[in-house]
Design a protein around this motif. Structure first.
Motif: not given
Ligand code: MN
Length: 231
Positions: A37, A60, A64
């Protein structure tokens, strides 16, 4: 690009320290993030020249983050090097399909990391240095080196930096067959090991992104690949 800015996203403090130390020793400015993130937020805000991205991150994960980076206009052209563990072979394939430009398997030597980072940055600055846009056109594919853009039938195609470099090489030599090794040399400046399978993955991705025109990239059995010349 003497003062290139490199974002390192890595949750392991020892590896983060090692990578940071070695990049800074080479004169790079290093930005750091320890979660997916915060890495993503930093990439959006700071517009780094290169991102070194660990795949195994809490929350994450690196894949991703890579997917999101490649979907966003402001970050999709930023080259990404993935850091993966040896056991994560399928992650390498997914990462390259998502548009990552390269990967390094842990444990790695800092020398290898620096060499890869430098090769990617050099290639990009060379491409950016082509003034006025040197246009290549084969079939309905147009490649503009200056703007770093590819379009198919006038529609933009979103290519990763490595896909772009491979296509540029093929388009500069239509009709000529290149082995996987030659393609690796052409896009990376040679002298370090990259699996031939990753070339296959990049070519698959390239064909997909070129839509109908992708069929012009031919697999030459036992040899490699070529872009069929325009009739
Ligand atoms: Mn990790």
């Amino acid at each position: 690009m003497a003062y290139a800015k490199v974002l390192v996203v890595e949750d392991n403090p020892d590896i983060l320290e090692l990578v940071t130390y070695n990049l800074e020793a080479q004169g790079y400015e290093v930005l750091r993030a320890v979660t997916g993130e915060s890495g993503l937020a930093c990439a959006r805000k700071e517009n780094p020249d290169l991102i070194i991205l660990d795949v195994m991150l809490p929350g994450l994960n690196g894949l991703d983050v890579c997917r999101k980076l490649k979907q966003e206009e402001s970050t999709r052209r930023t080259p990404v090097i993935l850091l993966t563990a040896k056991s994560e072979d399928s992650d390498v394939i997914s990462g390259l399909e998502l548009g990552a430009d390269d990967y390094i398997t842990k444990p790695f030597s800092p020398k290898v990391l620096i060499a890869r980072a430098r090769a990617l940055l050099r290639r990009l600055s060379e491409e950016a240095g082509v003034a006025g846009g040197d246009l290549l056109q084969v079939h309905a594919i147009t490649l503009d080196s200056g703007r770093h853009e590819v379009s198919v039938d006038g529609e933009p195609a979103n290519l990763s930096a490595t896909e772009f470099a491979i296509l540029k090489h093929l388009m500069s030599n239509p009709g000529r067959v290149f082995s996987r090794g030659q393609i690796i040399d052409a896009v990376r400046g040679g002298n370090y090991p990259v699996t031939e399978r990753s070339v296959d993955v990049q070519i698959l991705g390239l064909r997909k992104r070129l839509g109908n025109e992708g069929q012009h990239i031919e697999t030459v059995r036992g040899v490699g690949y070529r872009l069929r010349g325009a009739p």
